[in-house]
Write an enzyme that holds these catalytic residues in place. Structure first.
Site: not given
Ligand code: NAP
Length: 244
Positions: A34, A142
């Site tokens: 976004r 979640y």
């Molecule tokens: P992050 O840095 O917060 O990344 C999330 C990304 O998604 C951000 O770049 C955000 O950018 C984008 N985003 C969020 N809502 C959006 C929307 N409505 N439309 C388009 N883009 C959107 O966190 P991350 O840990 O790298 O997460 C990536 C994935 O890994 C997620 O699906 C998360 O559930 C999964 N995951 C994370 C963990 C953990 O512990 N960190 C563990 C297991 C799985 P904008 O805000 O600019 O849109």
């Protein structure tokens, strides 16, 4: 690698790591999110869009296709985690969890499908979570949404099994990203623990007593994108040191 891979949420954390791994492999990559700022900082081709908005996703995919050719792979990585005890989970919070984590995956996979069907091959990959395979307290929305992503993966994998397209989910445990930093803040605010204590509690969920590295998630994504992974389909790959 050849082709053109879309990575949603590519401006930060796991998505940025995967996007750079794809770019290093020689394939074209387009990142989406976004906010323009974090996308621009990656120095990779990008389109801004909210993955919960099917029309915006369609327009972003069309622009990406015009710029760099048909889509051969999608990493549906955009996601968010809301934590609250269940009795305090508002209906809107629940709807928001489903919108970004489930409908977001649905929208981007559906937008990529015509190119892949035409090519007779393709790779649809979601970054789900161990929360798609087991429960955790205080994140019911979640956990429900990530279980939904795993269900979508299993169903669509079977539906597309004879098309040359594979559909898989990667299920990491806790990873040190901006999303994790927000969860740590939340624990600090609600329990009075220090940041270090909160991080240790989360790391101890893994039998290896550590966070998963973004590079480990990127390596799994690169494998699933490769021709070598053609027989892996409808699978939810746990990257959790044996937690699940
Ligand atoms: P992050 O840095 O917060 O990344 C999330 C990304 O998604 C951000 O770049 C955000 O950018 C984008 N985003 C969020 N809502 C959006 C929307 N409505 N439309 C388009 N883009 C959107 O966190 P991350 O840990 O790298 O997460 C990536 C994935 O890994 C997620 O699906 C998360 O559930 C999964 N995951 C994370 C963990 C953990 O512990 N960190 C563990 C297991 C799985 P904008 O805000 O600019 O849109």
């Amino acid at each position: 690698m050849t082709g053109h891979v879309i990575v949603t949420g590519g401006g930060s954390g796991v998505g940025a790591e995967i996007a750079h791994a794809v770019a290093r492999s020689g394939a074209a990559v387009t990142i989406m999110g976004r906010r323009e700022g974090p996308l621009r900082e990656q120095g990779l081709p990008f389109q801004t869009c909210d993955v919960t908005d099917a029309e915006a996703v369609g327009a972003a995919f069309a622009a990406a296709r015009d710029a760099q050719g048909p889509i051969t792979g999608v990493i549906a990585n955009a996601g968010a985690a809301h934590s609250a005890p269940f009795h305090k989970l508002a209906a809107q919070d629940m709807a928001d969890m489903m919108a970004v984590n489930v409908t977001g995956v649905f929208n981007v996979w559906q937008a990529a499908l015509p190119d892949m069907k035409e090519a007779g091959k393709g790779r649809l990959i979601a970054i789900a979570s161990t929360a798609g395979l087991k429960g955790y307290p205080y994140v019911a929305g979640y956990v429900a949404a990530k279980h939904g992503v795993v269900g979508l993966t299993r169903a669509l994998g079977l539906e597309l099994a004879r098309t040359g397209i594979t559909v898989n989910a990667i299920c990491p445990g806790f990873i040190d990203t901006p999303l994790l930093a927000r969860s740590v803040d939340n624990i600090v605010q609600s329990t009075g623990k220090t940041e270090d204590e909160a991080r240790k509690i989360l790391a101890s969920a893994s039998p290896q007593n550590r966070f998963v590295e973004t590079g480990e998630v990127a390596a799994a994504a690169m494998y699933l994108l490769s021709d070598a992974a053609a027989a892996v389909n409808g699978h939810a790959l746990s990257l959790s040191g044996g937690e699940v």
